[in-house]
Design a protein around this motif. Sequence first.
Motif, short mmCIF file in Angstrom:
data_model
loop_
_atom_site.label_atom_id
_atom_site.label_comp_id
_atom_site.label_asym_id
_atom_site.label_seq_id
_atom_site.Cartn_x
_atom_site.Cartn_y
_atom_site.Cartn_z
N ALA A 51 14.82 -9.46 -35.68
CA ALA A 51 15.39 -8.88 -34.46
C ALA A 51 16.20 -9.92 -33.69
O ALA A 51 15.76 -11.06 -33.49
CB ALA A 51 14.26 -8.34 -33.59
N GLY A 52 17.40 -9.51 -33.31
CA GLY A 52 18.26 -10.39 -32.52
C GLY A 52 19.20 -11.26 -33.33
O GLY A 52 20.10 -11.90 -32.77
N MET A 53 19.01 -11.29 -34.67
CA MET A 53 19.89 -12.11 -35.51
C MET A 53 20.98 -11.21 -36.10
O MET A 53 20.69 -10.12 -36.62
CB MET A 53 19.10 -12.80 -36.62
N PRO A 54 22.23 -11.63 -36.04
CA PRO A 54 23.33 -10.77 -36.53
C PRO A 54 23.33 -10.69 -38.05
O PRO A 54 22.80 -11.55 -38.76
CB PRO A 54 24.59 -11.51 -36.03
N ARG B 128 17.61 -8.64 -41.23
CA ARG B 128 17.51 -9.87 -40.44
C ARG B 128 16.46 -9.68 -39.35
O ARG B 128 16.22 -8.55 -38.87
CB ARG B 128 18.86 -10.18 -39.79
#
Length: 303
Positions: A297-300, A295
């Motif tokens: 960066a920053g997306m779970p 994913r």
Amino acid sequence: MVANPFVILEAVLKQSGYLLVVALLRLFAILPYPFVARLGSALGAALYTLPGRRRHIVQVNLRLCFPDMPAIERDALAKEHFRQVVRSYFERGIQWFGSARRVENLVQVESAIDLEDKNAPPTIFLGFHFVAIETGCLFYSLKMPAASLYTRMSDTRLCELARRQRGRFGAELIERSTSARQIVRLLQAGTPVMLAADMDHGVGNSVFAPFFGVPACTLTSVSRLARMGHARVVPFVTEVLPDFRGYRLRVFEPLSDFPSGNDADDACRTNAFLETQIMKIPAQYYWVHRRFKHRPAGMPGVY
């Protein structure tokens, strides 16, 4: 916890059942195609009733890609996909061990280009992971010399079996990690190269491109190899026909102005093309793969 149905084959191999697996595939190669297809479809429907990791992956993928689809329809699509995937495993017997004539008789061809043109320019055949992709690749190798990229499996015996049987009509199987220069040499020597770039192989040599509106880690190898080999890129899709009538190999016109010089734009374009093909036969796309494993960066994570 119920065992994951999609690793049953690997588990059997670990229990010294390799010869049994080969025997079953050889048996499926001589049984009537409709019988093999029905048997695999019935087992797929049964396996969908069992909880497991692959069913979870399919459901997550469909929920992300079709958020507006009613849940009951998504569930029906997921079940039909299990039918198609398990059926394709059974039909692998025909593909790997059936005669050349039998493979040819099962495939209808619709092609926008001359597939037997010995003077064709360097060509990359861009495939996608629909359940019948192997049938299309095998059929083409019956007509013309070709090379095909593959990803090594964890089980060495199964990997060698797959490599040998996929190349039994003369196709040269090349591991995906092979140097690009080797692939370019094949292209420039007039050998078409068949590859697929619609799975998540990690962020290296990839970009995040939308796939049904969701960022998907998408390989840029198609653009890079086409640029290096001065090759045209020809998409193809192999679909399973209804009523157990075999398969249809559809070969499209070469992509125009491809590569564009912008790998991210090219990835968006190939994903968009794939979306249009999926909408025609949604149950046949390989939803069991973790398409959104990586994913931005920053997306779970989603699985």
